[in-house]
Design a protein around this motif. Sequence first.
Motif, PDB file in Angstrom:
ATOM      1  N   GLN A  28      -7.872   9.845   2.614  1.00  0.00           N
ATOM      2  CA  GLN A  28      -8.265   8.456   2.353  1.00  0.00           C
ATOM      3  C   GLN A  28      -7.786   7.484   3.432  1.00  0.00           C
ATOM      4  OE1 GLN A  28      -6.961   6.583  -1.332  1.00  0.00           O
ATOM      5  NE2 GLN A  28      -7.376   4.650  -0.340  1.00  0.00           N
TER       6      GLN A  28
ATOM      7  N   ILE B 166      -9.253 -14.349   2.856  1.00  0.00           N
ATOM      8  CA  ILE B 166     -10.559 -14.467   3.498  1.00  0.00           C
ATOM      9  C   ILE B 166     -11.549 -13.656   2.672  1.00  0.00           C
ATOM     10  CG2 ILE B 166     -11.834 -13.982   5.601  1.00  0.00           C
ATOM     11  CD1 ILE B 166      -9.025 -13.994   7.020  1.00  0.00           C
TER      12      ILE B 166
ATOM     13  N   HIS C 246     -12.464   0.560   9.173  1.00  0.00           N
ATOM     14  CA  HIS C 246     -12.197  -0.610  10.017  1.00  0.00           C
ATOM     15  C   HIS C 246     -12.889  -0.501  11.361  1.00  0.00           C
ATOM     16  CE1 HIS C 246      -9.312  -1.666   6.911  1.00  0.00           C
ATOM     17  NE2 HIS C 246      -9.295  -2.868   7.428  1.00  0.00           N
TER      18      HIS C 246
ATOM     19  N   GLN D 270     -15.327 -11.779  -4.417  1.00  0.00           N
ATOM     20  CA  GLN D 270     -15.889 -12.052  -3.103  1.00  0.00           C
ATOM     21  C   GLN D 270     -15.380 -11.094  -2.034  1.00  0.00           C
ATOM     22  OE1 GLN D 270     -15.679 -16.256  -2.058  1.00  0.00           O
ATOM     23  NE2 GLN D 270     -15.482 -16.823  -4.195  1.00  0.00           N
ATOM     24  N   GLY D 271     -14.590 -10.116  -2.427  1.00  0.00           N
ATOM     25  CA  GLY D 271     -14.019  -9.202  -1.430  1.00  0.00           C
ATOM     26  C   GLY D 271     -12.856  -9.876  -0.735  1.00  0.00           C
ATOM     27  N   GLN D 272     -12.093  -9.110  -0.016  1.00  0.00           N
ATOM     28  CA  GLN D 272     -10.938  -9.735   0.602  1.00  0.00           C
ATOM     29  C   GLN D 272     -10.536  -9.098   1.916  1.00  0.00           C
ATOM     30  OE1 GLN D 272      -7.800 -10.932  -2.089  1.00  0.00           O
ATOM     31  NE2 GLN D 272      -6.259 -10.283  -0.617  1.00  0.00           N
ATOM     32  N   TYR D 273     -10.296  -9.950   2.877  1.00  0.00           N
ATOM     33  CA  TYR D 273      -9.633  -9.557   4.101  1.00  0.00           C
ATOM     34  C   TYR D 273      -8.232 -10.147   4.021  1.00  0.00           C
ATOM     35  CZ  TYR D 273     -13.836  -7.767   6.358  1.00  0.00           C
ATOM     36  OH  TYR D 273     -14.934  -7.017   6.682  1.00  0.00           O
TER      37      TYR D 273
ATOM     38  N   ASN E   1     -15.219 -11.762   2.026  1.00  0.00           N
ATOM     39  CA  ASN E   1     -16.045 -10.959   2.915  1.00  0.00           C
ATOM     40  C   ASN E   1     -17.102 -11.789   3.627  1.00  0.00           C
ATOM     41  OD1 ASN E   1     -14.653  -8.741   1.871  1.00  0.00           O
ATOM     42  ND2 ASN E   1     -16.454  -7.461   2.213  1.00  0.00           N
TER      43      ASN E   1
ATOM     44  N   GLY F 287      -6.038  -5.056  12.756  1.00  0.00           N
ATOM     45  CA  GLY F 287      -6.067  -4.508  11.401  1.00  0.00           C
ATOM     46  C   GLY F 287      -6.335  -3.009  11.438  1.00  0.00           C
TER      47      GLY F 287
ATOM     48  N   VAL G 107     -12.511   0.141  -6.654  1.00  0.00           N
ATOM     49  CA  VAL G 107     -13.100  -1.194  -6.641  1.00  0.00           C
ATOM     50  C   VAL G 107     -13.059  -1.717  -8.069  1.00  0.00           C
ATOM     51  CG1 VAL G 107     -15.449  -0.287  -6.944  1.00  0.00           C
ATOM     52  CG2 VAL G 107     -15.121  -2.559  -5.958  1.00  0.00           C
TER      53      VAL G 107
ATOM     54  N   THR H  12      -6.834  -7.082   7.692  1.00  0.00           N
ATOM     55  CA  THR H  12      -7.357  -5.817   7.181  1.00  0.00           C
ATOM     56  C   THR H  12      -8.233  -6.063   5.959  1.00  0.00           C
ATOM     57  OG1 THR H  12      -5.341  -5.581   5.896  1.00  0.00           O
ATOM     58  CG2 THR H  12      -5.407  -4.396   7.967  1.00  0.00           C
ATOM     59  N   ASN H  13      -9.242  -5.249   5.852  1.00  0.00           N
ATOM     60  CA  ASN H  13     -10.172  -5.349   4.731  1.00  0.00           C
ATOM     61  C   ASN H  13      -9.572  -4.586   3.549  1.00  0.00           C
ATOM     62  OD1 ASN H  13     -13.588  -4.243   4.114  1.00  0.00           O
ATOM     63  ND2 ASN H  13     -12.449  -5.937   3.268  1.00  0.00           N
TER      64      ASN H  13
ATOM     65  N   ILE I 175     -10.113  -5.440  -0.094  1.00  0.00           N
ATOM     66  CA  ILE I 175     -10.820  -5.394  -1.376  1.00  0.00           C
ATOM     67  C   ILE I 175     -12.316  -5.407  -1.116  1.00  0.00           C
ATOM     68  CG2 ILE I 175     -11.270  -6.621  -3.541  1.00  0.00           C
ATOM     69  CD1 ILE I 175      -8.437  -7.664  -3.462  1.00  0.00           C
ATOM     70  N   LEU I 176     -13.007  -4.495  -1.750  1.00  0.00           N
ATOM     71  CA  LEU I 176     -14.468  -4.462  -1.645  1.00  0.00           C
ATOM     72  C   LEU I 176     -15.065  -5.572  -2.504  1.00  0.00           C
ATOM     73  CD1 LEU I 176     -15.805  -0.817  -2.066  1.00  0.00           C
ATOM     74  CD2 LEU I 176     -16.322  -2.394  -0.233  1.00  0.00           C
ATOM     75  N   PRO I 177     -16.034  -6.291  -1.997  1.00  0.00           N
ATOM     76  CA  PRO I 177     -16.631  -7.339  -2.833  1.00  0.00           C
ATOM     77  C   PRO I 177     -17.494  -6.730  -3.929  1.00  0.00           C
ATOM     78  CG  PRO I 177     -17.831  -7.154  -0.774  1.00  0.00           C
ATOM     79  CD  PRO I 177     -16.678  -6.185  -0.691  1.00  0.00           C
ATOM     80  N   ASN I 178     -17.631  -7.457  -5.011  1.00  0.00           N
ATOM     81  CA  ASN I 178     -18.520  -7.006  -6.076  1.00  0.00           C
ATOM     82  C   ASN I 178     -19.098  -8.245  -6.746  1.00  0.00           C
ATOM     83  OD1 ASN I 178     -19.860  -5.894  -8.172  1.00  0.00           O
ATOM     84  ND2 ASN I 178     -18.098  -4.828  -9.068  1.00  0.00           N
TER      85      ASN I 178
ATOM     86  N   PHE J  37     -11.434   3.387   0.634  1.00  0.00           N
ATOM     87  CA  PHE J  37     -10.862   2.554  -0.438  1.00  0.00           C
ATOM     88  C   PHE J  37     -10.487   3.469  -1.589  1.00  0.00           C
ATOM     89  CE2 PHE J  37     -13.403  -0.475   1.885  1.00  0.00           C
ATOM     90  CZ  PHE J  37     -12.643  -1.633   1.858  1.00  0.00           C
ATOM     91  N   SER J  38      -9.448   3.093  -2.313  1.00  0.00           N
ATOM     92  CA  SER J  38      -9.124   3.941  -3.447  1.00  0.00           C
ATOM     93  C   SER J  38      -9.946   3.532  -4.663  1.00  0.00           C
ATOM     94  CB  SER J  38      -7.634   3.894  -3.763  1.00  0.00           C
ATOM     95  OG  SER J  38      -7.229   2.568  -3.927  1.00  0.00           O
TER      96      SER J  38
END
Lengths: 490, 1000
Positions: A102, A32, A110, B642-645, A34, A50, B717, B658-659, B661-664, B714-715
Amino acid sequence: MKKQLRLLYITLLGVIIASCTNNLELEPTSVISNASFWKTQDDAAGGIYGMYVNLRTQASKNLFLWGEARSETVGAGVQGLDGRDLFYLNQLDATNSGPDWQGMYTVIHHANLILKYVPGISFTSEVTKNNILAQAYAMRAYVYFCMVRTWGELPLVTEPTENFNPASVQRERSSVANVFTLIKSDIDKGMALFPNNTFPTGRNVWSKPALNALKGDVYLWTAKKLAGGTTDLNTALEALNLVKSSDVALLSNYNDVFDYTTKGNKEILFAINFKRNEVTDNDYANMYFPPAYVPNDINSDVATALGVAAGQNFWAPTATFRSQFTDDDQRKNGTFREIYTASSGVSKFYGAFAVKFNGMVELGTRYFLDDYIVYRYADILLMIAEVKNALGQDPTPEIMQVRTRAYGSKVSAHLFTNGSQAQNDEVILQERLLELGLEGKRWWDLVRFNKAFDKVASLKDRTGKDYLLLFPISANTLSLENKIRQNPGY
Amino acid sequence: MPFVTVLIKGAKTGATTNADGNFSIAATSGQTLVFSFVGYKSREVTLTAQTTLDITLEPESTNLSEVLVVGYGTQARDKVTTAISRLDNKVLENIPYQNVASSLQGTIAGVRVQSVSGQPGAAPRVILRGGTSINNPNGAAPLYIIDGVIRPNLNDISSEEIESMQVLKDAASTAIYGARASNGVVIVTTKSGKTGKLRVNYQYNLSLSQLAKGYELASARDLITYQRQGVLATAQVSGNATYLTQLTGKSGYGTGNDLTNSTAFTTQYLTDQNKYKLTEGWESMPDPVDPSKTIIFKGTNFQDVLFQNAVSQNHHISLSGGSEKATFSAGIGYMNAQGIAITTNYQRLNFDMNGELLVNDRLKLFGRMMYSRSGNNQVFSNNSIFERSIDVPMTTKYVFEDGSLAPGLAMSLGNPEYYLNKLKGKNSTTNLSMAVGGHWQILPGLSFDPQLSLYETSGDGRSFQQAYYNGPTSYITTRAATGLYGKRTQYQADGVLSYGKLFQGVHNVEAKLGISYYQRDTTGLSAAGQGASSDLIPTLNASATPVSVSGYESRQVLVGYFSRINYDYMDKYLVSLNARYDGASNLGASHQWGFFPGVSVGWNLHRENFWKSISEDKLRLKLRASYGVNGNIAGLADFQAQGQYSVGSLYNGNAAITNTILPNANLQWERSKTIDLGADIGLWNNRISMLVDVYRRVTDNLLTDLSLPLSTGFSSVRTNLGSLENKGIELELRASVLPSSSTLQWVVSVNAAKTQQKILKLPENGNANNRIGGIEIWDDATKSYVYKGGLQEGGRVGDMFSYKQLGIYSTDEEAAKAPIDYLITRSNRTKYGGDVIWLDADGNGSIDARDRVYVGNPYPTWTGGFSNTLTYKGLSFYARADYTTGHTIFNYPRAQMIGQFQGDINISKEALQSWKKPGDKTDVPKYYWADQNAQNNLFRNATGANGSNSRYYESGDFLCFREVSLSYSLPKKLANVARLQGVRLNLTAQNLGYITGYKG
């Protein structure tokens, strides 16, 4: 004519090839993006779980490390130390700092996502929507509460991380008072949103009674540690009394509170769920006993309690802790067992292991998948006793309720007599040790009662070094967050 | 022969042969015609009065006259202006490679090849010119193109089918591949049919392989001695008597074992009941900690249990032939290779076919198909079985008293024979590549070359864990089973319009314009189950409970437009312009397209008039220079921008999202700019030929993970971050030592390359040098504490730091003067004789994390190889070696076997040299059981790159004798008796040995 035909062919080929090239804008199929999330009620439902999955990651080991590992209850096991001695010997420093924050901020991220996006989603029922938002507020309050007790001042993050611009992601630490302002505000918002005072099945998500438990815990802390005084104590008492009015009770059999098969029982207010095939063993595996270390002449009763030997014995309940239980206390065998061996001729203590969270056995393999209990009713009763005592009221009923379950018919030998505030505090702290030992609360209890330097052997000669009550900030955190400074003293 | 250039010497008139090899030209008697074609020796014929001429051209053989397959075409070395190396086909001649990428090891300057898995057939790591990544310098793989079809690796190709392999190294040569080319391009062409009679070629290889050298372990007796004394020592220094219970435990050195099936080890005290074992090969010794008692034991080296003499067989048959109008070629190969670890193997079946049809003068069509199916039964990672066999204590029971195989302590540290046979696994991979294309001569000089291809690779696998004893007593009947299927389908369409013309006999122009479309779809399924009631069925249908299911589907599309213009003036001055405009679907929406130009120039000095005094035959010299820009998106997942859930996790049965990946949206092409200066030198009629290149590559906008503040949750990006410089020099030399008239021929070939890497720029983050990560240590130069390592501007990737061992305290008195060692976590930090003398870098009288010093870097600086070929009549001798220098490896197994971190593993022979009594002078500290609980002589704050004892960071330099072959071709007459064209026999030895200081 032939030339024109050739030209036509070339043009045709060109068109065919060019037509393949039109679109580089692809939509993902199996993940999915963002942009496509947070549109429907189902997205919100997936998102809230989540958040719990991320909390579970922290509950697998870290919550215990922060909440109890530095106290007197744990010490060396029969195997190697696995670096755990740094905790109970209180030798943490920036290089060996324990877990960093972290993972906790991932939970907060979340919760922040839910708080930002869920209000904009239309639900078939407002009750469902409010329940989701209430859980996110409760979660954010709880996670900040854990962290503020661990590190003190914290970077305050109230929006989800959606960019990585240094100006917005490099944050300074906010004062402890400000952190508690947010925690209390989140508790109030959550409280207003929870539709009723009931529990969801399984009791493994936040609910109004669980949030009241948190509220009691938070205000008790600010009353004692942030000079919140009587006002905060009264708020705590009020919240804790509200818990009493929900569907809770002490189970008569202490072991049943923690068993894999009786998860979500009436004593539980909120427990973080662990389930086979959803998650791997939690860290209680490392307080059990590996088969290779079990002596041949193990007592058969202990062998039965041990069952399928598994995990590691990197650390174990200490002699200090074990010696405080009496044999008529059902919590003794419900918390740990001791192994003796006569291999050297005389029977000698060999090792100990924790049985409270021994998981379950399936097809010959033990899985350490008991829930991590955040709040249960006995904890509430003892918090009430603590608040009452601080307010000058008689804590006897609550203490005796807990003792009656523990000693059963032998309770007459363990009657509580109301004494001075200090004496009562000592008794309550002791009762919390016996009742809640190994549940990840002891260190914070010691800090709240100001007894860490009295009770923890490795801190006894370090009285006055109050900086030790907080954890150090890890070198890695300092290296990545240039506005964060080390806790003074470390 | 078509496309041969025919020129009238000194005039500006020329012609090209047509598809049938015919030509016509208007010339007069006395004029000289020059026939030339890439890869063939030019021929000059002075005309007399004849009207027809029959000319045969001979192929050239030295590497300065070779023909190179460059992007979308071929070029003679003489005209090449960029850095391209071609693999000497000798390397492919004798060895049927399980993975043909291994043939690049030490054979091409600037290419570093390392095998990363002991699994036969697995792809090695191939890194060109140091790679362009700072995140994962070992992951920068080149682009592989086989007959115009892009592949992710060279797996499962039979080396017998390979016609040529070349590596395009600089940006100007790879710019035509634009995207993804910055780590170089490996171009492989396969054999195709030749006009003529049917030729049948059969090849058979039988190979035997074995473990070169086992790890040198101390004996079972020594193990018991050192471990028992070590436990005593550790209990003493730590003041923790609990450890003494180890002595009577059921461990490799404890006496709690007996002869029943309930203990894993043989070690036990001698009793009346077990003394008969001494007559069955068991040994006895006095208990080192209580000599009044006797210990009996049996030693087994589990390396001998795990490793076998592996037999491999390879068959390959090929057929080729054709008429004037049509040619074809077909090959079938079968390889069956055992691994050197028991139960491991690799099988491969190859079918390759191609054909070409000359439809008419103007149109040629071809089709190519390559198919392979390979399989193995890999179930564990090989590294873990190798390491395990070293670790399993020698006193472990191999069999129980009843004769059944004993499992050992546990699966993680048990008898490899028992556990390998309890895991039933099977994997197979199918590769299918099909291409159809043509060559259309639209007008003289103008042609169109389209190619459509499909490349599909699919893999399926299953694994089944039979019921097993995890250690002697716990019987596990979970019977976990998995099954998976994955497929990757790649569609590729390329069309190239070419125009070539010689203007006025001196201006040679060749231009190309093309388009390329690439689409890659991946899809897969997997499932896991458990609870089967028996061991009989290894597939998922036997599982009683489903555990999990998973699936995925993804796509990537790349579109490119490209062009190249080559110009030369009388072969003297050479210019080449390349450009590609590429779009990729996985980049940020606003940065999908990138432009990648390249330009190169060359000057053939020996074609100049002034060179005549030197003579072209004595010395040929070409100077060349190139500059180009390449892209790279290898480090980017399909939808990362596009980021990822993510889905797949469950919370109490509820699907969780869960979220992750941060989008860039700003992710863009990673760009490498390379300047390459080179020279092609030929001496004495090219008897000695040499290619030299010097380059500097700067990669900007590195697709790299930016570490984020931990409070973001996030660790890191993935972003475009900073720039990296790679500089280097490469040399390839080839010499025919003896004159061509000699019957004995001796060819020497040498290559060498040096690579240096430097981080030029990192994003501003307020730290000195914009450092990311790293550790704070004492800097003697500035007399202050500074952050070193991690990523820093001006620094290298991968620097390692550790505590420096200066020596070993000889006595307790000496040790008493030691600085306080804060790496010992106890409050009692007394040092004793036998402890390591640490460097107190900051001289503050205490040892802490800030006393670490630089100990090396894991990436090599020099790589290369050399070979010798001796040929005498039908007899040929070939030897090849390669080397790598400049890198440091942390030898964790060696440190662990002295430090006994795990508590119950073998010890190395080196432990025997450890400090034992006051006065001993040695480099090996006193042996303690579980060093981390004792004096921390080896276990410092970490056991990885930045923590242990400096002595165990070892130079990884090596020289490996890769191949020695002796081959003999039967005299033609003899072969003809059997109606064969030729018979060639060869005897080859591979990986004969290493010369290295690394302790294995």
